[in-house]
Write a protein that holds these residues in place. Structure first.
Motif, short mmCIF file in Angstrom:
data_model
loop_
_atom_site.label_atom_id
_atom_site.label_comp_id
_atom_site.label_asym_id
_atom_site.label_seq_id
_atom_site.Cartn_x
_atom_site.Cartn_y
_atom_site.Cartn_z
N PRO A 186 0.78 -1.24 0.00
CA PRO A 186 0.00 0.00 0.00
C PRO A 186 0.82 1.29 0.00
N ARG A 187 2.14 1.21 0.11
CA ARG A 187 2.92 2.44 0.28
C ARG A 187 2.95 3.31 -0.98
N VAL A 188 2.98 2.67 -2.14
CA VAL A 188 3.00 3.39 -3.41
C VAL A 188 2.02 2.70 -4.35
N THR A 189 1.23 3.45 -5.09
CA THR A 189 0.30 2.85 -6.04
C THR A 189 1.09 2.11 -7.11
N ALA A 190 0.77 0.84 -7.31
CA ALA A 190 1.56 0.02 -8.23
C ALA A 190 0.68 -1.02 -8.92
N VAL A 191 1.10 -1.39 -10.12
CA VAL A 191 0.45 -2.48 -10.86
C VAL A 191 1.53 -3.39 -11.42
N SER A 192 1.12 -4.57 -11.84
CA SER A 192 2.02 -5.50 -12.52
C SER A 192 1.47 -5.78 -13.91
N SER A 247 -2.49 -15.95 -4.35
CA SER A 247 -1.65 -15.49 -3.24
C SER A 247 -1.12 -14.07 -3.44
N ALA A 248 -1.17 -13.57 -4.68
CA ALA A 248 -0.53 -12.29 -4.99
C ALA A 248 -1.18 -11.10 -4.32
N THR A 249 -2.43 -11.22 -3.96
CA THR A 249 -3.11 -10.07 -3.34
C THR A 249 -3.50 -10.32 -1.89
N GLU A 250 -3.07 -11.42 -1.33
CA GLU A 250 -3.39 -11.72 0.07
C GLU A 250 -2.61 -10.79 1.00
N ASP A 251 -3.32 -10.14 1.89
CA ASP A 251 -2.67 -9.20 2.80
C ASP A 251 -1.57 -9.88 3.62
N ARG A 252 -1.84 -11.09 4.04
CA ARG A 252 -0.85 -11.82 4.85
C ARG A 252 0.42 -12.08 4.04
#
Length: 269
Positions: A186-192, A247-252
């Protein structure tokens, strides 16, 4: 694809000396952006700038060159300091530099498996160091050039160097999954973005045939355009937004990866 003017934008492209990185730099500069070209060594970065000036007619004043060997984290930190000093406002960071994991298990001087360091840890370190420049004004963003191979990967949390069981494909895929997970930080807006299978040095990992680096780069450049709205953590397969590996978007997983990366780049608290 939008062809909007990017003359107010400053963009750093890592791995800009060949392949998708060079073509991304070319397309950005042709649309007016100030492009910071990163190369492994100064001579390679300057050769890339000279190439763009000669073949695209891009004004020399629109290009800046920076050098750092991503297999040496100290060089990444030094480069980040210089970028931040010279460009306190940065609109976009394109994390593109990447290598295929070698056949033989290879550890860097920093103690990390080389593909994990070059493809992910160096970008993790660079992005963190440039956070203030990227967030100095609203709209700053990071574009991680990832891979569809992230779907085949798992992060070996207990052995990220894969010293016990090394496979070059598994090591490469792990680095791409880490880069994709990192976009959800969440620190910087990013996409892949997976730019497609392109005719670059990485082609043998994927297939025998691919599209041109220019075609792949167009998908990266589109995401650099402020006219294209993005959502933090989004993943694109070329121009289409799709779900990444679960798994790529899991907060944990995001928090666990940040903790591991901080440890491996020496940012322990």
């Amino acid at each position: 694809m939008s062809d909007s003017d990017l003359s107010t934008r400053t963009v750093l492209v890592t791995g800009a000396t060949s392949g998708i990185g060079l073509e991304t730099a070319r397309q950005l500069a042709e649309r007016g952006a100030t492009v910071l070209l990163h190369g492994r060594i100064t001579e390679e970065a300057q050769a890339a700038a000279d190439n763009l000036i000669a073949t695209s007619g891009v004004p020399a004043g629109r290009l800046r060159t920076f050098a750092a060997d991503f297999s040496r984290l100290e060089e990444v930190e030094t480069m980040a300091q210089r970028v931040a000093a010279e460009h306190p406002h940065l609109d976009v960071l394109v994390n593109n530099a990447g290598i295929a994991a070698p056949e033989r298990h290879t550890i860097t001087a920093d103690g990390n498996e080389i593909a994990f360091q070059v493809n992910f840890l160096a970008h993790y370190l660079l992005t963190g160091a440039l956070e203030s420049a990227l967030t100095s004004e609203p709209g700053g963003r990071v574009v991680n050039v990832s891979s569809s191979l992230h779907r085949t990967a798992n992060i070996s949390w207990a052995d990220p160097n894969r010293a016990r069981r090394y496979s070059r494909l598994a090591a490469y895929a792990q680095s791409q999954l880490a880069l994709t997970v990192f976009a959800a930080d969440p620190r910087v807006t990013a996409v892949s973005v997976h730019p497609g299978v392109c005719r670059t040095a990485l082609l043998p990992l994927y297939a025998h045939e691919g599209v041109s680096p220019s075609e792949g780069a167009a998908h990266v450049v589109r995401l650099c355009d402020p006219a294209v709205e993005i959502v933090n953590g989004a993943y694109y397969d070329r121009a289409e937004r799709v779900d990444p590996a679960p798994s790529a978007t899991e907060d944990r997983t995001v928090k666990r990866l940040n903790k591991l990366a901080d440890l491996l780049v020496g940012h322990t608290s």
